[in-house]
Design a protein around this motif. Sequence first.
Motif, mmCIF file in Angstrom:
data_model
loop_
_atom_site.group_PDB
_atom_site.id
_atom_site.type_symbol
_atom_site.label_atom_id
_atom_site.label_comp_id
_atom_site.label_asym_id
_atom_site.label_seq_id
_atom_site.Cartn_x
_atom_site.Cartn_y
_atom_site.Cartn_z
ATOM 1 N N LYS A 142 13.864 6.172 1.715
ATOM 2 C CA LYS A 142 13.068 6.450 0.518
ATOM 3 C C LYS A 142 13.825 6.006 -0.728
ATOM 4 O O LYS A 142 15.050 6.070 -0.767
ATOM 5 C CB LYS A 142 12.737 7.929 0.418
ATOM 6 C CG LYS A 142 11.804 8.388 1.494
ATOM 7 C CD LYS A 142 11.441 9.839 1.322
ATOM 8 C CE LYS A 142 10.481 10.234 2.444
ATOM 9 N NZ LYS A 142 9.997 11.593 2.299
ATOM 10 N N GLY A 194 8.789 4.587 -3.062
ATOM 11 C CA GLY A 194 8.291 4.159 -1.763
ATOM 12 C C GLY A 194 9.326 4.400 -0.701
ATOM 13 O O GLY A 194 10.297 5.136 -0.900
ATOM 14 N N SER A 253 7.687 5.217 -13.002
ATOM 15 C CA SER A 253 8.432 5.425 -11.753
ATOM 16 C C SER A 253 7.867 4.507 -10.677
ATOM 17 O O SER A 253 6.661 4.308 -10.575
ATOM 18 C CB SER A 253 8.384 6.883 -11.298
ATOM 19 O OG SER A 253 7.099 7.219 -10.842
ATOM 20 N N LYS A 307 0.821 -1.221 0.000
ATOM 21 C CA LYS A 307 0.000 0.000 0.000
ATOM 22 C C LYS A 307 0.852 1.267 0.000
ATOM 23 O O LYS A 307 0.380 2.330 -0.363
ATOM 24 C CB LYS A 307 -0.936 -0.009 1.203
ATOM 25 C CG LYS A 307 -1.956 -1.115 1.153
ATOM 26 C CD LYS A 307 -2.771 -1.159 2.413
ATOM 27 C CE LYS A 307 -3.650 -2.398 2.362
ATOM 28 N NZ LYS A 307 -3.926 -2.922 3.672
ATOM 29 N N THR A 308 2.121 1.152 0.400
ATOM 30 C CA THR A 308 2.990 2.329 0.443
ATOM 31 C C THR A 308 3.724 2.558 -0.876
ATOM 32 O O THR A 308 4.394 3.576 -1.024
ATOM 33 C CB THR A 308 4.026 2.206 1.572
ATOM 34 O OG1 THR A 308 4.886 1.095 1.301
ATOM 35 C CG2 THR A 308 3.356 2.028 2.923
ATOM 36 N N LEU A 309 3.613 1.621 -1.811
ATOM 37 C CA LEU A 309 4.280 1.788 -3.110
ATOM 38 C C LEU A 309 3.548 2.811 -3.958
ATOM 39 O O LEU A 309 2.324 2.859 -3.975
ATOM 40 C CB LEU A 309 4.333 0.456 -3.855
ATOM 41 C CG LEU A 309 5.347 -0.545 -3.367
ATOM 42 C CD1 LEU A 309 5.158 -1.869 -4.083
ATOM 43 C CD2 LEU A 309 6.750 -0.039 -3.573
ATOM 44 N N ASP A 310 4.302 3.611 -4.666
ATOM 45 C CA ASP A 310 3.745 4.611 -5.579
ATOM 46 C C ASP A 310 4.295 4.312 -6.972
ATOM 47 O O ASP A 310 5.462 4.572 -7.248
ATOM 48 C CB ASP A 310 4.146 6.014 -5.130
ATOM 49 C CG ASP A 310 3.571 7.098 -6.022
ATOM 50 O OD1 ASP A 310 2.533 6.860 -6.688
ATOM 51 O OD2 ASP A 310 4.162 8.191 -6.073
ATOM 52 N N GLN A 335 3.798 5.065 -10.958
ATOM 53 C CA GLN A 335 3.157 6.019 -11.860
ATOM 54 C C GLN A 335 3.736 5.887 -13.254
ATOM 55 O O GLN A 335 4.917 5.570 -13.416
ATOM 56 C CB GLN A 335 3.368 7.447 -11.369
ATOM 57 C CG GLN A 335 2.714 7.745 -10.050
ATOM 58 C CD GLN A 335 2.880 9.201 -9.656
ATOM 59 O OE1 GLN A 335 3.270 10.049 -10.453
ATOM 60 N NE2 GLN A 335 2.586 9.507 -8.410
ATOM 61 N N ARG A 359 13.387 5.663 -5.332
ATOM 62 C CA ARG A 359 12.654 5.933 -6.577
ATOM 63 C C ARG A 359 13.475 5.364 -7.719
ATOM 64 O O ARG A 359 14.655 5.665 -7.850
ATOM 65 C CB ARG A 359 12.439 7.413 -6.798
ATOM 66 C CG ARG A 359 11.751 7.731 -8.137
ATOM 67 C CD ARG A 359 11.469 9.206 -8.307
ATOM 68 N NE ARG A 359 10.658 9.734 -7.234
ATOM 69 C CZ ARG A 359 9.320 9.767 -7.231
ATOM 70 N NH1 ARG A 359 8.668 9.307 -8.263
ATOM 71 N NH2 ARG A 359 8.662 10.264 -6.207
#
Length: 145
Positions: free
Chosen positions: A102, A78, A75, A63-66, A68, A104
Motif C-alpha cells: 500500500k 493505492g 492524495s 481502477k485501484t487508484l484512489d 482525492q 499514499r
Amino acid sequence: MYRSLFPRDLFAEMDRLQREMQQALDLSPSIRGLGRGGFPALNIGGTPQAVEIYAFAPGLDPKTLDIQLDRGLLSIAGERPSALPSSESGSAVHINERFTGKFRRMLTLPDDADPEAISADYRDGVVHITVQRRASAQPRRINVQ
C-alpha cells in the motif's frame, strides 16, 4: 582537517541522518518543497492556467487508484501487488528492489487551484493529474483607453 580523526565520514553520516529525518517528518509537502523517496515518484510543474502532476506508478491497475482532493490537499493512494512467487511455493527471492504494498502520497496545492476543475489520466504507468487554476487568478490584459 577534522575528518581524518573519525573512522567513518561523520559529516556524511550526519547529512544522511538529517535527510532521513526531514523525509520522515515531512508529511504534507507543497508543490514547491516535495520530500524525496516516496512512491509513486512525482514530477510537478505549473503554467499560469494549471498545475500538472505526474505520478510514476508502473504496474498498477488504474481502477485501484484512489485520488482525492480535500481542502487543498491532494492524495494519491493505492496498492501495488507483488509479482514475486510466494514463499509457500518453496522458491527463494534473492533481490527485491521493487516497491510493493500500500502507498499514499499527499501534497498541498496552491491557493488558486480550482477543486472543481481536476482531471486524471493513466497511461503507460504514469498518472497525469491536471488541476486548473481559478479564473480569478489568471493573468489578464487590461486595455488602457
